[in-house]
Design a protein around this motif. Sequence first.
Motif, PDB file in Angstrom:
ATOM      1  N   ALA A 129       4.371   2.297   1.960  1.00  0.00           N
ATOM      2  CA  ALA A 129       5.552   2.790   1.232  1.00  0.00           C
ATOM      3  C   ALA A 129       6.013   4.149   1.852  1.00  0.00           C
ATOM      4  O   ALA A 129       7.307   4.187   1.984  1.00  0.00           O
ATOM      5  N   ASP A 130       5.040   4.793   2.367  1.00  0.00           N
ATOM      6  CA  ASP A 130       5.399   6.087   3.023  1.00  0.00           C
ATOM      7  C   ASP A 130       6.182   5.763   4.309  1.00  0.00           C
ATOM      8  O   ASP A 130       7.148   6.668   4.741  1.00  0.00           O
ATOM      9  N   SER A 133       0.842  -1.188  -0.188  1.00  0.00           N
ATOM     10  CA  SER A 133      -0.034   0.083  -0.013  1.00  0.00           C
ATOM     11  C   SER A 133       0.935   1.180  -0.174  1.00  0.00           C
ATOM     12  O   SER A 133       2.109   1.210   0.354  1.00  0.00           O
ATOM     13  N   PHE A 134       0.338   2.253  -0.299  1.00  0.00           N
ATOM     14  CA  PHE A 134       1.079   3.663  -0.329  1.00  0.00           C
ATOM     15  C   PHE A 134       1.351   3.851   1.120  1.00  0.00           C
ATOM     16  O   PHE A 134       2.306   4.590   1.486  1.00  0.00           O
ATOM     17  N   GLU A 135       0.621   3.700   2.194  1.00  0.00           N
ATOM     18  CA  GLU A 135       0.846   3.929   3.471  1.00  0.00           C
ATOM     19  C   GLU A 135       2.054   3.188   3.921  1.00  0.00           C
ATOM     20  O   GLU A 135       3.001   3.594   4.601  1.00  0.00           O
ATOM     21  N   TRP A 180       9.528   4.947   3.979  1.00  0.00           N
ATOM     22  CA  TRP A 180      10.242   6.096   3.228  1.00  0.00           C
ATOM     23  C   TRP A 180      10.855   7.071   4.310  1.00  0.00           C
ATOM     24  O   TRP A 180      11.846   7.496   4.306  1.00  0.00           O
TER      25      TRP A 180
END
Length: 74
Positions: free
Chosen positions: A62-63, A58-60, A66
């Motif tokens: 990945a964030d 998910s983007f969450e 990061w």
Amino acid sequence: MTKVRETSEQWDDVPRKVVGRRVSPGGGWEHATKLQQLANQMNRGRTSWPRGVFRFRSFEEADFWWIQNIRFRK
């Protein structure tokens, strides 16, 4: 062929419908300023992170990765 001239009075009684309204998110300039400062630091070579190809569910996720792996150099 006869040309019909339309006037604004013809359309005065036509009902109008509003489908939705745009809502401005709060804190736009503050978020933009923080993002610009981060971009400026990255351009000066003050940041680094692991290189390669990474896959996330998910983007969450990945964030989060990061944020955990970025390193700011002094």
